[in-house]
Design a protein around this motif. Structure first.
Motif, PDB file in Angstrom:
ATOM      1  N   LEU A 153     -50.490 -50.186 -21.779  1.00  0.00           N
ATOM      2  CA  LEU A 153     -49.203 -49.947 -21.108  1.00  0.00           C
ATOM      3  C   LEU A 153     -48.167 -51.001 -21.495  1.00  0.00           C
ATOM      4  CD1 LEU A 153     -50.358 -48.873 -17.521  1.00  0.00           C
ATOM      5  CD2 LEU A 153     -49.942 -47.479 -19.545  1.00  0.00           C
ATOM      6  N   ARG A 154     -46.905 -50.558 -21.453  1.00  0.00           N
ATOM      7  CA  ARG A 154     -45.774 -51.438 -21.743  1.00  0.00           C
ATOM      8  C   ARG A 154     -44.905 -51.512 -20.501  1.00  0.00           C
ATOM      9  NH1 ARG A 154     -48.812 -51.913 -25.253  1.00  0.00           N
ATOM     10  NH2 ARG A 154     -48.525 -51.758 -27.508  1.00  0.00           N
ATOM     11  N   ARG A 160     -38.855 -63.026 -19.443  1.00  0.00           N
ATOM     12  CA  ARG A 160     -40.248 -63.463 -19.370  1.00  0.00           C
ATOM     13  C   ARG A 160     -40.334 -64.670 -18.426  1.00  0.00           C
ATOM     14  NH1 ARG A 160     -43.951 -65.270 -24.603  1.00  0.00           N
ATOM     15  NH2 ARG A 160     -45.778 -65.912 -23.418  1.00  0.00           N
ATOM     16  N   ASN A 161     -41.424 -64.781 -17.726  1.00  0.00           N
ATOM     17  CA  ASN A 161     -41.681 -65.907 -16.815  1.00  0.00           C
ATOM     18  C   ASN A 161     -40.664 -66.028 -15.683  1.00  0.00           C
ATOM     19  OD1 ASN A 161     -43.772 -66.403 -18.487  1.00  0.00           O
ATOM     20  ND2 ASN A 161     -43.119 -68.442 -19.152  1.00  0.00           N
ATOM     21  N   HIS A 165     -41.702 -61.266 -13.013  1.00  0.00           N
ATOM     22  CA  HIS A 165     -42.834 -61.337 -13.946  1.00  0.00           C
ATOM     23  C   HIS A 165     -44.040 -61.967 -13.257  1.00  0.00           C
ATOM     24  CE1 HIS A 165     -44.450 -62.602 -18.189  1.00  0.00           C
ATOM     25  NE2 HIS A 165     -45.195 -61.685 -17.596  1.00  0.00           N
ATOM     26  N   GLN A 180     -48.602 -55.091 -21.666  1.00  0.00           N
ATOM     27  CA  GLN A 180     -47.693 -55.925 -22.458  1.00  0.00           C
ATOM     28  C   GLN A 180     -46.304 -55.966 -21.814  1.00  0.00           C
ATOM     29  OE1 GLN A 180     -47.990 -57.829 -25.584  1.00  0.00           O
ATOM     30  NE2 GLN A 180     -46.028 -58.476 -24.674  1.00  0.00           N
ATOM     31  N   ASN A 181     -45.862 -57.176 -21.482  1.00  0.00           N
ATOM     32  CA  ASN A 181     -44.493 -57.332 -20.969  1.00  0.00           C
ATOM     33  C   ASN A 181     -43.525 -57.312 -22.147  1.00  0.00           C
ATOM     34  OD1 ASN A 181     -42.257 -57.844 -19.428  1.00  0.00           O
ATOM     35  ND2 ASN A 181     -42.757 -59.984 -18.999  1.00  0.00           N
ATOM     36  N   VAL A 182     -42.416 -56.625 -21.987  1.00  0.00           N
ATOM     37  CA  VAL A 182     -41.380 -56.577 -23.025  1.00  0.00           C
ATOM     38  C   VAL A 182     -40.101 -57.204 -22.443  1.00  0.00           C
ATOM     39  CG1 VAL A 182     -40.076 -55.088 -24.587  1.00  0.00           C
ATOM     40  CG2 VAL A 182     -42.370 -54.418 -23.872  1.00  0.00           C
ATOM     41  N   PRO A 183     -39.752 -58.402 -22.903  1.00  0.00           N
ATOM     42  CA  PRO A 183     -38.591 -59.059 -22.300  1.00  0.00           C
ATOM     43  C   PRO A 183     -37.265 -58.365 -22.631  1.00  0.00           C
ATOM     44  CG  PRO A 183     -39.984 -60.638 -23.459  1.00  0.00           C
ATOM     45  CD  PRO A 183     -40.426 -59.269 -23.874  1.00  0.00           C
ATOM     46  N   TYR A 184     -36.381 -58.330 -21.642  1.00  0.00           N
ATOM     47  CA  TYR A 184     -35.025 -57.793 -21.807  1.00  0.00           C
ATOM     48  C   TYR A 184     -34.062 -58.816 -21.242  1.00  0.00           C
ATOM     49  CZ  TYR A 184     -36.365 -52.963 -22.968  1.00  0.00           C
ATOM     50  OH  TYR A 184     -36.847 -51.848 -23.581  1.00  0.00           O
ATOM     51  N   THR A 185     -32.851 -58.829 -21.784  1.00  0.00           N
ATOM     52  CA  THR A 185     -31.879 -59.763 -21.226  1.00  0.00           C
ATOM     53  C   THR A 185     -30.991 -59.096 -20.185  1.00  0.00           C
ATOM     54  OG1 THR A 185     -30.803 -59.401 -23.332  1.00  0.00           O
ATOM     55  CG2 THR A 185     -31.666 -61.595 -22.944  1.00  0.00           C
ATOM     56  N   GLN A 186     -30.908 -57.780 -20.196  1.00  0.00           N
ATOM     57  CA  GLN A 186     -30.065 -57.111 -19.202  1.00  0.00           C
ATOM     58  C   GLN A 186     -30.886 -56.109 -18.406  1.00  0.00           C
ATOM     59  OE1 GLN A 186     -26.873 -55.613 -21.582  1.00  0.00           O
ATOM     60  NE2 GLN A 186     -25.564 -57.357 -21.071  1.00  0.00           N
ATOM     61  N   GLU A 325     -52.347 -63.715 -17.832  1.00  0.00           N
ATOM     62  CA  GLU A 325     -51.820 -62.585 -18.618  1.00  0.00           C
ATOM     63  C   GLU A 325     -51.722 -62.957 -20.101  1.00  0.00           C
ATOM     64  OE1 GLU A 325     -48.309 -59.614 -17.564  1.00  0.00           O
ATOM     65  OE2 GLU A 325     -47.602 -61.242 -18.839  1.00  0.00           O
TER      66      GLU A 325
END
Lengths: 333, 163, 526
Positions: A153-154, A160-161, A165, A180-186, A325
């Motif tokens: 899974l995504r 992140r952190n 999270h 899997q964490n997928v970092p986003y800025t917005q 994680e």
């Protein structure tokens, strides 16, 4: 002669400036008070501008809010606390720089190092999945699926952190789910990619959910507050889960508590506290805070150690979830 | 003065220094932080390294082109030393202004900076210099402080104008 | 109207045009109040001024005046803020044209032709064209906003990290096309921009890159400090080298004329194409005005007719960049209003304001508050009309700046750059960054490196890197994700074709220049 006249004028102007500087020490506040905000432009900043405007009105001055994003808010906090301890700089103390980053070893301060003014606002998050999801129908089924399909899974917690999270990682760890964490800025893009089924699940805030309630399915509200449950249309909360995440009260939520430099004179601090408490009690402020999807908080400075200390203890005790994680993800590589 | 070839070589040198810094940081600081390897989640070095390599390749190309051009060294438009001097002095004054701004504050630092630049430009009329520098500094401060609520640097003496 | 027709073929209810007209008429009632009209006009003036001042731009204008706006009735408040957004997106071109200093990063591409056009003695024309193109671009963006918002929003929501990655690569190719002189120098400058955007905290690993232990660098360099430094400081240094510092410049100020409208309309194909590009990039959250103006310029230059000397004061260059960056505003409002997802930082603040005023953007707002939606449509359209009127009337005032002797102008601009840049984050460090990039700007200019690619590189850098890494994290089969998704795969093909074309053109150009140089070298040796 002409030159001397000019010189006199200049000196006179200089004298006025210096005179005004000395009177500044007598009455607080004599000039604008800056509020340093740790995130980029957006809802949270507009929210702080609402509180700052009301507080400025109580003090009879203007309070511009300055956005200084970077390094999960620690850049702003370092900058704000590096300014003179005269009460003219206030820090919009979000949980990330104030409590979380020190726990993660990214900042060398403790929340007790600062003088609190008053609690400002909190905002609840939820874990949401795709609408028309065929693989599961609730959070616990998703966890079971995830356990069976490790690393499949995504999801996204935004940065992140950050706090979402940490809370999500703790929840996943409790169910032995590796995703899997997928970092986003917005945050808006997280919502967009969840609703267009690029992500399997993600954190969403009240604001994005209210704009498009039928684009995602709320699986779990990361708060125990009744108001948060209502904001997410009655979805189950972490209190109703089969496992205890060790989080209660403000623990799983984002919040901000306005603080000043510890060396700020007591009378100045008291003036600021009084003004902020009056501002936070104003109905127009409460309405605006609720309109933007946040929860107004009414704790005064006397509750700081108890409330923030509680969060600090909770987050401290679950700090290994992120490390767990990372380790599990590395195993899958 | 400087030939276009020299200037081009200085620019190439600057970009070369930039890529050296990139590789040096990746080898030292990035490795210490553990962000110089791994997948897209953990490896923060892949992208700057790729760009640095790309810049390196382009630098080689440019160097080859420069060496062809080398034979036809063309002088840039001849600039007198005094003209260069004025620009240099302006930058120096501005640099000093930025250095002292935090310490002595906007209101004490700005008028002298403007005055100095006008002097460098060739103005020698003292009353005009004094009036215009104070007027420019104050009127800009007024617009930003009174209308836009910007708090300009106050310096250690907390100098400000209560508009 | 074609949007309406296609809309009926989708899940949208039939009779959408009638609904839109209802919105507009409901909005018109709210908008036609002296307060809303007056504040929209005031917003345009504020926007033009903050845009023209180096440092401040539409975002800072909105942030600084949001506290004032939230105390007003909703449509008046939104009118004020949206007008600042519209005016600010155009204002930067004024200083770009007159002083060779883009007032905002949005106007960086306007330098290519705006400044040379003004140097030909056509400053008023250049500003008139910039303002007219902005207004018409904005209006075209507005038409899309009004009629196609839901369709465009759906299109935009299909843009996920792989598509953004490919779009960013396409944007980078623009650098090659717009680099008039040496393509390699353009690429070097662009790559330098890409590299400096990596300074700061890496949002994926949370590691610190090139910060050298300074907390000031934790969020990297502020784009505005870099832009002001590169352009303004280097330009002021160049001006100081001239010998006419004390003279009152003899500049003829042309009367404001409606002829600039006809000058602009002559480029109608360019106008429509650039506005379409601008609206499209606006509607994709995170892309924004700088990319759209550079891309439009690149397309316009590639499509130029013989005789149109792009880079030497072609009217079409100004038309392309300015219509693109203002139509982006209309585009940005699409996801903001219809999805509640802001297209950029400025619209994120508008979204915050709208929430504070008690309205939740998204499909529900279209149903529950048609007067507010209609009112926002109206203020947006009116802002662009006011921009045209105010801009053309004020052109002589702006051009008057050219009559100020440099002895006053240079220190004033330096000061304005300093305060404007300081105001962004109340940071003296940003001023030091500005000066440092000023020195780099001087070096680049002296060595004949173009500066604008640095800006586009810096803007595209984070979009490219973050979306590339995001795509790879989302993908379960590595780089294949770029070919698995239809839109992304199409963009991959387009990018490959562009690359082939560019390599061919570069080789051709290098051959002809080296041949020329060799020939010259031989002739001098003789």
């Amino acid at each position: 002669m002409e030159f001397i006249g000019t010189l006199k004028g200049t000196l006179l102007a200089g004298a006025i400036v210096v005179a005004s500087a000395t009177t500044a020490l007598a009455e607080f506040p004599e000039r604008n008070i800056e509020v340093i905000h740790p995130w980029g432009p957006g809802n949270a900043m507009a929210m702080s501008q609402v509180v700052a405007k009301a507080m400025g009105e109580e003090l009879g001055t203007d309070m511009p809010v300055i956005s200084l994003p970077g390094a999960a808010g620690t850049k702003a906090q370092t900058t704000a606390m590096g300014k003179p301890a005269d009460g003219y700089t206030i820090f919009d103390g979000y949980v990330a720089p104030l409590v979380l980053q020190p726990i993660l070893g990214n900042a060398d301060w403790n929340f007790k190092d600062f003088k609190p003014l008053s609690a400002a606002v909190a905002n609840a998050f939820a874990i949401a999945g795709q609408v028309d999801e065929a693989r599961w129908s609730n959070f616990e089924e998703m966890m079971a699926y995830c356990k069976e399909n490790r690393g499949e899974l995504r999801y996204s917690s935004g940065s992140r952190n950050n706090l979402p999270h940490m809370v999500i990682a703790k929840a996943l760890q409790s169910y032995d789910c590796v995703a899997q964490n997928v970092p986003y800025t917005q945050d808006g893009n997280v919502f967009k990619d969840l609703s267009s089924k690029v992500l399997d699940f993600a954190f969403v805030n009240v604001g994005n959910f209210r704009s498009n309630p039928d684009k995602v399915k709320i699986l779990l509200v990361l708060s125990e507050l009744e108001s948060s449950k209502k904001a997410f249309h009655g979805a189950p909360t972490i209190g109703e889960l089969g496992v205890d995440l060790g989080l209660s009260n403000l623990g799983p939520m984002g919040w901000t508590w306005w603080i000043v430099n510890p060396d700020t004179p007591d009378d100045v601090t008291e003036t600021l506290r009084g003004a902020m408490e009056r501002a936070m009690a104003r109905q127009d402020v409460i309405d605006a805070v609720e309109a933007i999807g946040f929860v107004p908080l009414s704790w005064d400075h006397t509750m700081y150690e108890e409330i923030v200390g509680g969060v600090d203890a909770q987050l401290n005790s679950m700090g290994n979830a992120l490390a767990w994680e990372e380790k599990e993800l590395k195993k899958l590589q | 003065m400087a030939s276009s070839r020299t200037l081009n070589l200085i620019a190439l040198g600057f970009l070369f220094a930039v890529i050296v810094i990139v590789f040096w940081q990746i080898e030292t600081d990035f490795k210490e932080q553990g962000i110089a390897s791994g997948g897209p989640y953990d490896d923060a070095s892949l992208y700057p390294r790729a760009i640095a390599i790309f810049i390196g390749v382009l630098l080689v190309f440019q160097l080859v082109i420069e060496s062809f051009r080398g034979r036809t060294t063309t002088l840039t438009e001849v600039i007198q030393a005094s003209d260069f001097g004025r620009a240099g002095m302006m930058l120096a004054v501005f640099a000093v202004y930025l250095m002292v701004l935090t310490t002595i504050g906007y209101h004490l630092a700005t008028a002298p900076m403007i005055c100095a630049i006008m002097w460098i430009c060739g103005m020698r009329n003292l009353p005009k210099l004094a009036i215009s520098s104070v007027a420019i500094a104050t009127s800009f401060a007024f617009v930003f402080e009174a209308f836009l609520n910007v708090v300009l640097p106050l310096g250690i003496w907390n100098v400000f104008i209560p508009w | 109207m074609s949007c309406c027709r296609s809309a009926s073929g989708t899940s949208l209810s039939p009779g959408r045009c009638a609904v839109i007209l209802d919105f507009l008429s409901a909005g018109l009632d709210v908008f036609l109040s002296p307060l809303a009209l007056g504040l929209t006009f005031a917003g345009i003036i504020v926007g033009l001024v903050v845009g023209a001042m180096p440092g401040l731009g539409p975002l800072m204008g909105i942030i600084l005046l949001l506290p004032v706006a939230i105390g007003l009735p909703p449509v008046a408040a939104m009118g004020f803020l949206i007008a600042i957004f519209v005016g600010g997106s155009c204002g930067g071109s004024i200083s770009a044209i007159l002083l060779r200093i883009p007032g905002t990063p949005l106007a960086a591409a306007t330098l290519y032709d705006g400044y040379p056009l003004a140097q030909k003695g056509r400053a008023s024309d250049a500003i008139g064209i910039a303002i007219t193109s902005s207004a018409i671009g904005g209006l075209l963006g507005g038409v899309v906003l009004v009629f196609c918002a839901p369709i465009l929003a759906r299109l935009a929501s299909n843009f996920a990290p792989p598509e953004y990655t490919m779009l960013a690569i396409m944007g980078l190719f623009a650098i090659v096309v717009i680099s008039g002189g040496s393509i390699i120098k353009g690429l070097l400058a662009g790559s330098f921009g890409l590299l400096i955007s990596t300074v700061g905290t890496d949002s994926f690993s949370t590691g610190l890159r090139f910060t050298f232990g300074s907390h000031n660098l934790l969020n990297g360099f502020h784009i505005v400090a870099v832009v002001v430094g590169l352009f303004a400081i280097s330009e002021m240094a160049a001006q100081m080298m001239k010998r006419d510092l004390l003279k009152i410049p003899d500049v003829k100020v042309a009367r404001p004329g409606l002829h600039t409208i006809s000058l602009t309309l002559r480029h109608y194909v360019n106008l429509i194409r650039s506005s379409a590009i601008g609206t499209f990039f606006g509607a994709i959250p995170g892309a924004g005005g700088v990319i759209s103006s550079f891309t439009s310029y690149a397309v316009a230059k590639a499509a130029a007719r013989p005789g149109e000397e792009y880079g030497e004061g072609a009217e079409g260059g100004v038309v392309a960049t300015e219509s693109a960056n203002n139509s982006t505003v209309g585009g940005t409002l699409v996801p903001t209003l219809s999805l509640g997802i802001p297209g950029d930082a400025s619209s994120a603040m508008l979204l915050g304001a709208l929430l504070i005023l008690g309205f939740i953007p998204g499909p529900a707002m279209f149903e529950n508050n048609p007067d507010v939606v209609g009112g926002i449509f109206m203020v947006y359209l009116a802002s662009n009309i006011f921009l045209l009127v105010a801009g053309i009337l004020a052109t002589p005032l702006f051009v008057y700046v050219l009559r100020i002797p440099k002895v006053y102008l240079i220190p004033s601009i330096l000061l304005l750059c300093s305060i404007g840049t300081f105001a962004l984050q109340a940071s003296v460090f940003d001023l030091q960054v500005m000066l440092a990039f000023g020195l780099i700007g001087i070096l680049f200019r002296a060595a004949d490196y173009p500066l604008a690619p640095v800006v586009i590189g810096m803007i595209l850098g984070p979009i490219l890197e973050a979306n590339l890494r995001r795509s790879l994290l989302i993908s379960r089969e590595g780089y294949w994700i770029f070919l698995d998704r239809p839109v992304s795969a199409t963009l991959v093909v387009v990018n490959v074709l562009l690359l082939v074309a560019m390599v061919y053109l570069t080789i051709k150009r290098i051959r002809s220049t080296t041949k020329g140089d060799l020939a010259k070298a031989m002739s001098t040796e003789e």
